[in-house]
Structure formats: C-alpha cells, structure tokens
Motif scaffolding. Structure first.
Motif, PDB file in Angstrom:
ATOM      1  N   THR A  46       0.839  -1.200   0.000  1.00  0.00           N
ATOM      2  CA  THR A  46       0.000   0.000   0.000  1.00  0.00           C
ATOM      3  C   THR A  46       0.874   1.250   0.000  1.00  0.00           C
ATOM      4  O   THR A  46       2.052   1.214   0.358  1.00  0.00           O
ATOM      5  CB  THR A  46      -0.924   0.046   1.235  1.00  0.00           C
ATOM      6  OG1 THR A  46      -0.119   0.052   2.418  1.00  0.00           O
ATOM      7  CG2 THR A  46      -1.877  -1.126   1.262  1.00  0.00           C
ATOM      8  N   VAL A  47       0.243   2.342  -0.401  1.00  0.00           N
ATOM      9  CA  VAL A  47       0.864   3.662  -0.306  1.00  0.00           C
ATOM     10  C   VAL A  47      -0.103   4.555   0.451  1.00  0.00           C
ATOM     11  O   VAL A  47      -1.296   4.600   0.133  1.00  0.00           O
ATOM     12  CB  VAL A  47       1.163   4.251  -1.693  1.00  0.00           C
ATOM     13  CG1 VAL A  47       1.728   5.672  -1.567  1.00  0.00           C
ATOM     14  CG2 VAL A  47       2.140   3.363  -2.466  1.00  0.00           C
ATOM     15  N   VAL A  48       0.393   5.255   1.480  1.00  0.00           N
ATOM     16  CA  VAL A  48      -0.438   6.137   2.294  1.00  0.00           C
ATOM     17  C   VAL A  48      -0.161   7.571   1.896  1.00  0.00           C
ATOM     18  O   VAL A  48       0.977   8.041   1.935  1.00  0.00           O
ATOM     19  CB  VAL A  48      -0.152   5.943   3.800  1.00  0.00           C
ATOM     20  CG1 VAL A  48      -1.068   6.856   4.630  1.00  0.00           C
ATOM     21  CG2 VAL A  48      -0.338   4.490   4.201  1.00  0.00           C
ATOM     22  N   ILE A  49      -1.216   8.274   1.482  1.00  0.00           N
ATOM     23  CA  ILE A  49      -1.100   9.678   1.079  1.00  0.00           C
ATOM     24  C   ILE A  49      -1.915  10.529   2.035  1.00  0.00           C
ATOM     25  O   ILE A  49      -3.033  10.183   2.392  1.00  0.00           O
ATOM     26  CB  ILE A  49      -1.586   9.877  -0.368  1.00  0.00           C
ATOM     27  CG1 ILE A  49      -0.586   9.254  -1.340  1.00  0.00           C
ATOM     28  CG2 ILE A  49      -1.773  11.359  -0.699  1.00  0.00           C
ATOM     29  CD1 ILE A  49      -0.974   9.395  -2.795  1.00  0.00           C
ATOM     30  N   GLY A  50      -1.355  11.662   2.417  1.00  0.00           N
ATOM     31  CA  GLY A  50      -2.070  12.588   3.293  1.00  0.00           C
ATOM     32  C   GLY A  50      -1.365  12.849   4.596  1.00  0.00           C
ATOM     33  O   GLY A  50      -1.867  13.585   5.446  1.00  0.00           O
ATOM     34  N   GLY A  51      -0.171  12.278   4.767  1.00  0.00           N
ATOM     35  CA  GLY A  51       0.577  12.495   5.991  1.00  0.00           C
ATOM     36  C   GLY A  51       1.251  13.853   6.022  1.00  0.00           C
ATOM     37  O   GLY A  51       1.082  14.687   5.134  1.00  0.00           O
ATOM     38  N   VAL A  52       2.038  14.058   7.052  1.00  0.00           N
ATOM     39  CA  VAL A  52       2.726  15.341   7.256  1.00  0.00           C
ATOM     40  C   VAL A  52       4.095  15.298   6.590  1.00  0.00           C
ATOM     41  O   VAL A  52       4.865  14.374   6.823  1.00  0.00           O
ATOM     42  CB  VAL A  52       2.894  15.633   8.765  1.00  0.00           C
ATOM     43  CG1 VAL A  52       3.623  16.950   8.963  1.00  0.00           C
ATOM     44  CG2 VAL A  52       1.530  15.656   9.442  1.00  0.00           C
ATOM     45  N   PRO A  53       4.452  16.278   5.758  1.00  0.00           N
ATOM     46  CA  PRO A  53       5.784  16.300   5.151  1.00  0.00           C
ATOM     47  C   PRO A  53       6.862  16.568   6.195  1.00  0.00           C
ATOM     48  O   PRO A  53       6.907  17.649   6.783  1.00  0.00           O
ATOM     49  CB  PRO A  53       5.691  17.429   4.118  1.00  0.00           C
ATOM     50  CG  PRO A  53       4.566  18.292   4.573  1.00  0.00           C
ATOM     51  CD  PRO A  53       3.606  17.397   5.298  1.00  0.00           C
ATOM     52  N   SER A  54       7.708  15.591   6.416  1.00  0.00           N
ATOM     53  CA  SER A  54       8.703  15.696   7.491  1.00  0.00           C
ATOM     54  C   SER A  54       9.654  16.867   7.273  1.00  0.00           C
ATOM     55  O   SER A  54      10.166  17.447   8.240  1.00  0.00           O
ATOM     56  CB  SER A  54       9.494  14.389   7.595  1.00  0.00           C
ATOM     57  OG  SER A  54      10.174  14.112   6.385  1.00  0.00           O
ATOM     58  N   TRP A  55       9.905  17.246   6.021  1.00  0.00           N
ATOM     59  CA  TRP A  55      10.860  18.316   5.746  1.00  0.00           C
ATOM     60  C   TRP A  55      10.308  19.695   6.069  1.00  0.00           C
ATOM     61  O   TRP A  55      11.028  20.684   5.991  1.00  0.00           O
ATOM     62  CB  TRP A  55      11.284  18.254   4.274  1.00  0.00           C
ATOM     63  CG  TRP A  55      10.138  18.143   3.320  1.00  0.00           C
ATOM     64  CD1 TRP A  55       9.454  19.152   2.731  1.00  0.00           C
ATOM     65  CD2 TRP A  55       9.528  16.933   2.871  1.00  0.00           C
ATOM     66  NE1 TRP A  55       8.450  18.658   1.932  1.00  0.00           N
ATOM     67  CE2 TRP A  55       8.473  17.289   1.987  1.00  0.00           C
ATOM     68  CE3 TRP A  55       9.778  15.581   3.108  1.00  0.00           C
ATOM     69  CZ2 TRP A  55       7.669  16.345   1.359  1.00  0.00           C
ATOM     70  CZ3 TRP A  55       8.973  14.641   2.474  1.00  0.00           C
ATOM     71  CH2 TRP A  55       7.934  15.030   1.621  1.00  0.00           C
ATOM     72  N   ARG A  56       9.028  19.800   6.429  1.00  0.00           N
ATOM     73  CA  ARG A  56       8.447  21.087   6.838  1.00  0.00           C
ATOM     74  C   ARG A  56       8.210  21.157   8.344  1.00  0.00           C
ATOM     75  O   ARG A  56       7.577  22.085   8.825  1.00  0.00           O
ATOM     76  CB  ARG A  56       7.114  21.321   6.111  1.00  0.00           C
ATOM     77  CG  ARG A  56       7.201  21.298   4.602  1.00  0.00           C
ATOM     78  CD  ARG A  56       8.009  22.433   4.040  1.00  0.00           C
ATOM     79  NE  ARG A  56       8.165  22.304   2.600  1.00  0.00           N
ATOM     80  CZ  ARG A  56       9.125  22.869   1.902  1.00  0.00           C
ATOM     81  NH1 ARG A  56      10.036  23.617   2.508  1.00  0.00           N
ATOM     82  NH2 ARG A  56       9.196  22.698   0.592  1.00  0.00           N
ATOM     83  N   LEU A  57       8.728  20.194   9.078  1.00  0.00           N
ATOM     84  CA  LEU A  57       8.419  20.119  10.508  1.00  0.00           C
ATOM     85  C   LEU A  57       8.916  21.336  11.284  1.00  0.00           C
ATOM     86  O   LEU A  57       8.362  21.680  12.315  1.00  0.00           O
ATOM     87  CB  LEU A  57       9.016  18.842  11.095  1.00  0.00           C
ATOM     88  CG  LEU A  57       8.411  17.529  10.567  1.00  0.00           C
ATOM     89  CD1 LEU A  57       9.131  16.333  11.179  1.00  0.00           C
ATOM     90  CD2 LEU A  57       6.928  17.464  10.853  1.00  0.00           C
ATOM     91  N   GLY A  58       9.970  21.971  10.806  1.00  0.00           N
ATOM     92  CA  GLY A  58      10.517  23.113  11.541  1.00  0.00           C
ATOM     93  C   GLY A  58       9.852  24.436  11.228  1.00  0.00           C
ATOM     94  O   GLY A  58      10.213  25.460  11.819  1.00  0.00           O
ATOM     95  N   ALA A  59       8.883  24.454  10.327  1.00  0.00           N
ATOM     96  CA  ALA A  59       8.301  25.726   9.887  1.00  0.00           C
ATOM     97  C   ALA A  59       7.608  26.471  11.019  1.00  0.00           C
ATOM     98  O   ALA A  59       7.634  27.705  11.061  1.00  0.00           O
ATOM     99  CB  ALA A  59       7.314  25.477   8.744  1.00  0.00           C
ATOM    100  N   TRP A  60       6.964  25.739  11.939  1.00  0.00           N
ATOM    101  CA  TRP A  60       6.192  26.401  12.992  1.00  0.00           C
ATOM    102  C   TRP A  60       6.698  26.065  14.385  1.00  0.00           C
ATOM    103  O   TRP A  60       5.949  26.088  15.359  1.00  0.00           O
ATOM    104  CB  TRP A  60       4.708  26.021  12.856  1.00  0.00           C
ATOM    105  CG  TRP A  60       4.147  26.373  11.520  1.00  0.00           C
ATOM    106  CD1 TRP A  60       4.386  27.497  10.799  1.00  0.00           C
ATOM    107  CD2 TRP A  60       3.275  25.564  10.716  1.00  0.00           C
ATOM    108  NE1 TRP A  60       3.729  27.459   9.599  1.00  0.00           N
ATOM    109  CE2 TRP A  60       3.032  26.288   9.520  1.00  0.00           C
ATOM    110  CE3 TRP A  60       2.681  24.325  10.894  1.00  0.00           C
ATOM    111  CZ2 TRP A  60       2.210  25.791   8.506  1.00  0.00           C
ATOM    112  CZ3 TRP A  60       1.866  23.839   9.884  1.00  0.00           C
ATOM    113  CH2 TRP A  60       1.633  24.567   8.706  1.00  0.00           C
ATOM    114  N   VAL A  61       7.977  25.744  14.491  1.00  0.00           N
ATOM    115  CA  VAL A  61       8.587  25.486  15.795  1.00  0.00           C
ATOM    116  C   VAL A  61       8.993  26.819  16.406  1.00  0.00           C
ATOM    117  O   VAL A  61       9.633  27.642  15.770  1.00  0.00           O
ATOM    118  CB  VAL A  61       9.810  24.557  15.656  1.00  0.00           C
ATOM    119  CG1 VAL A  61      10.547  24.461  16.980  1.00  0.00           C
ATOM    120  CG2 VAL A  61       9.375  23.172  15.189  1.00  0.00           C
ATOM    121  N   GLY A  62       8.632  27.060  17.650  1.00  0.00           N
ATOM    122  CA  GLY A  62       8.962  28.309  18.322  1.00  0.00           C
ATOM    123  C   GLY A  62       7.715  29.110  18.640  1.00  0.00           C
ATOM    124  O   GLY A  62       6.706  29.034  17.940  1.00  0.00           O
TER     125      GLY A  62
END
Length: 496
Positions: free
Chosen positions: A160-176
């Motif tokens: 299977t392929v799961v679509i709709g998850g969170v892009p890990s490479w954007r995890l730091g965009a809203w930290v802080g």
C-alpha cells in the motif's frame, strides 16, 4: 481505509541518512515512466525507480487521473559521490534539487539522503510534472505547491501507499513561540520579492495545510470544501482576483477560514491507503560510454550555468571514439561563448567531411552560428552566412527530432535577430504544441509577445510562468508585465 497520523507528534521527529559507498560505472536505467543516469549500485537505483513507479500509480489513484504515459519522462541524475554532486549544486547544505531545462525536467540527487532531498523531493517535483502534463489549468502558487507537498509526503509500505501524511521536511516551519502559519491573504498573494528561506519554508508549509484542509478536511468532520475549492481554482485561472472571489466560493471570509484551518492543524491529520503492489516490471540497464557520460554531465553543468565544469568534463573526451562529434561541437560552443571562435571556426570548416550528423550536433552547430551572428551584430554588422547557418542547422535538428526544444529555440532566436516576428512566433508555437507545459518555453513566448506589443496574447503564457516558476526574479518581472497590462498600456492588436 484511512490511517491517523498526529501532526504535533511528528514535529518532534528526526531524519537520518544512509551510509556512503564506493562509486561505480555510469548506466542509463529506464522504467515505464522514468529515466535515471547513475553510478550508484544497481540494486539501490532499481529500488528507487520502483518506488517512483509505485508513487506515480498512487498519485494517479488519488487524483483520479487516467493511467497513460506523460509526454516526457522525468530524468534523474543520481550520484554516488556527494562531492561530485556538490559540483552541480548551488550550495553545500542540500542533497537534491530539481531543474526544468530545455531538454526537459531533471532531478539531481545523491545517495545517502532522506526527506525532501530524496524521495520527497522526487515525489514533489513529479507531482508538478504530472499536473502540468495532465491539466490545462494554471494553478495559483499556493495550490500548486500545497498539492505537491500533500502527495510528496506519501509513505510507501509493502502493498500500500499512504497519502495525506505530514511532510517531514516542513516540521521546523512552525517550531517556536512566534512561529505560525501565514495568513490566507499572504498565501493567496505571496511576496515574490522575498528571498528568505524561512519565509518560503513557512509558505510551503501553509500551502500544504490549507490544501490538505480544503481537499481532505471533511474526513475529520469539517465542512466539505472540495467542490468549492475546484470552482474557486477555475475562477482564478480565468482571471478572477483571488481575494475578491474567495468568500463567494468558499462561503467564509478569509479570517474565518484561517481560524478553521488553525483548529484543523491541532487535530489528527488523515492519511489514505491505496492498494499499490510492488512494481515488478523489468527495468532496462545500459552502460554509458565515456564520451556519452561526459556529454550528459557537461550538458547538465551548462544548463546550470557552470560552463567551466562543463568544459572540464568535455576536455576528458576520447577523440574519435563514439560520441566525439557531439562532444567536439559542445566544446566549440562553450569556447565561442567566451569569444574564442578559433576552435569553432575549425570545426565548421570540417563539417563537409562528417557525413550524417545527429540532431545534437546540428543543434550545437546552429548555436555556433548564432554566437557568430551576435558577435557581428555587436560590432554593428550583419553576417548573412552566420544567419543562414543558424537557420539551416536548427531546421535540421528539428527535422531529425521534432521533440528537441533547443532546435526550435535557436531557430526562433535567429528569426528574432533578423526581425522576422511572425516566423519567430510560428516557431515558438510549433515548439509549444510539442511541449505546452514547459516552464521556460511559456516564459520565452510570453516575454517575446509582450516585447513585440502582443500583451493580451502574452497574458496566458505569463500567468502560467508566474504559477510555475520558483525564481523570485522571474516572478517579479512577470508581475510587473501583467500589472502594466491591467493599467491599460495596450500594445499592437493580436495578429490572426
């Protein structure tokens, strides 16, 4: 079936890389929809290509698009050596990047990477490629990037392929404490002049969140905005102001929608399973000769503006071995661009004894004549022989390969230098019929039509360029042209 993923928990996730290994010979690999050039061990390349094919099938299932071939295969240059890869990259802290070239879309990557630099990067850019190939709509920036991010975070499992998850490479965009998604007004009309990595990381993350919400939010008990968003995108593509028609289509003000979206990011994000078994079809594998490898790498270096690196590769070529003709012509072009015409003049003297030449060589010969023509124009003289040579060999290149855009490009450039506007536009439109979704081609047509006063006809091409280009400088130039058009500075009426 759906899979629940916690967005806030994923903000704490870490990404790890893979170990390096010794480099080997270069090969060309082909699957149904991708071409890869690589010196990475065979099993690693084949695994990557099978993942790309599986992702493609999942993306088509998610979008409901027909499973038919695209016009162009996406090509990947996959390096075993991070050091050699960095000779092509514009900075040291990246592990992969995408470029649209006159020869088609390409991805550069190197072994031992993760996140957006590896499968995420390839998935993201393939979505852009797919959207341009299959859709006649020029999507606004937020949706184009948000939808690519939405699909690029796909997780490939056994069957299977799961679509709709969170892009890990954007995890730091809203930290802080001070970090938060952009407002919708800024999302709809971004500041194209901003050259801030933090700003654009936030922009992409916000685009992902809003796209996720309007496309999939109903599965978490939110209002169903999918049909409304489709009507809105069509209206904007038809020229409507994105702010003015927002409430009309969504039934919410931008402030209300932003509050809904921010509540949504605190909830669970849903991923959807698609049954996509492993890609079991055979992959072709062909060794590249030394001259062919050097030509391919040199061309890509030149596409990236690294002429010195391109010449360095080509000067390693084996004289009179297969591929020497193309490499010699490529060396001549690089030298002529440095105003060193001696090497090219000798090559042009030898053409008669070459017999049949390839479309690649013909393209280079056209460029040589163009460089000669420009040099003469700079001194106030018209070189009839150079003009005729540029046209002759560009036409030969197009005749031998009607899908080779550089041949069309040098032909229309020759016509432009001669002031043959209609011939130049006809050549551009012939190329457009071959590659209607090519970013640089849409830009070349739009800018030229605007230059010769056909601003209304230029509008559609420029709007596509605005939606697709990643260059802040290009986007600012396009916006200025479009704004001048809105202010009523009309040019010549469009010709039939």
């Amino acid at each position: 079936m759906r899979n629940t993923l916690s967005f806030l928990a994923l903000l704490l996730a870490a990404v790890a890389g893979s170990p390096q290994a010794a480099a080997g010979d270069w090969y060309e690999y082909k699957s149904d929809h991708f071409t890869v050039y690589s010196d990475v061990p065979e099993e690693r390349v084949e695994a990557m290509m099978r993942n790309l094919e599986r992702f493609r099938r999942a993306a088509l299932a998610f979008t409901g698009l027909e499973d038919r071939p695209e016009n162009r295969k996406l090509r990947v240059y996959h390096f075993d050596s991070a050091r050699e890869f960095r000779r092509f990259a514009d900075r040291d802290n990246i592990a992969g990047f995408y470029r649209e070239t006159w020869d088609g879309p390409i991805i550069f990557s190197h072994r031992g990477t993760a996140g957006i630099s590896d499968s995420g990067l390839m998935f993201h850019e393939y979505v852009h490629h797919l959207m341009r190939e299959r859709s006649g709509i020029a999507y606004p920036k937020w949706y184009s990037e948000g939808f690519a991010e939405l699909l690029a975070s796909a997780e490939l499992r056994e069957d299977t392929v799961v679509i709709g998850g969170v892009p890990s490479w954007r995890l730091g965009a809203w930290v802080g404490a001070e970090s938060r998604p952009l407002g919708l007004r800024e999302l709809l009309k971004p500041d194209y002049g901003r050259n801030s990595k933090r700003y654009w990381n936030n922009y992409y993350a916000t685009a992902w969140l809003f796209t996720h919400y309007v496309q999939l939010g109903m599965h978490a008990g939110n209002p169903d905005y999918k049909a409304a968003s489709n009507r809105y995108l069509n209206a904007v593509a038809d020229g409507a102001d994105p702010e003015a028609v927002f409430e009309e289509h969504f039934g919410r003000s931008m402030a209300e929608m932003r509050r809904e979206m921010r509540r949504y990011m605190r909830d669970d994000i849903y991923g959807f399973h698609f049954d996509v078994p492993p890609y079991e079809y055979a992959l072709s594998r062909r060794p590249l000769g030394d001259n062919e490898r050097l030509y391919l790498l040199a061309q890509k270096a030149r596409d990236l503006g690294r002429e010195g690196l391109a010449l360095e590769y080509l000067q390693e070529s084996e004289r009179h071995a297969p591929g020497w003709q193309e490499n010699r012509a490529a060396i001549a072009v690089l030298k002529s661009q440095r105003k060193d015409f001696e090497y090219g003049d000798k090559l042009l003297e030898d053409i008669e004894g070459w017999g049949r030449i390839s479309h690649l060589t013909a393209t280079k010969l056209s460029r040589l004549y163009l460089d000669r023509l420009r040099a003469q124009l700079a001194s106030g003289e018209w070189d009839k022989r150079a003009y005729r040579g540029a046209v002759k060999y560009a036409k030969l290149a197009v005749e031998q390969d009607p899908h080779h855009l550089p041949g069309y490009r040098y032909l229309w450039m020759a016509y432009q230098h001669r002031g043959k506007e209609q011939e130049a536009v006809r050549t551009m439109m012939s190329a457009y019929r071959v590659e209607p979704n090519h970013v640089a081609l849409n830009g070349a047509i739009g800018f030229y039509l605007a230059k010769i006063g056909r601003r209304e006809r230029a509008r559609d091409f420029l709007q596509r360029l605005l939606a697709w280009s990643h260059s802040a400088e290009v986007r600012a130039r396009v916006e200025a042209l479009l704004q001048r058009g809105k202010n009523g500075r009309a040019g010549k009426p469009d010709a039939d």
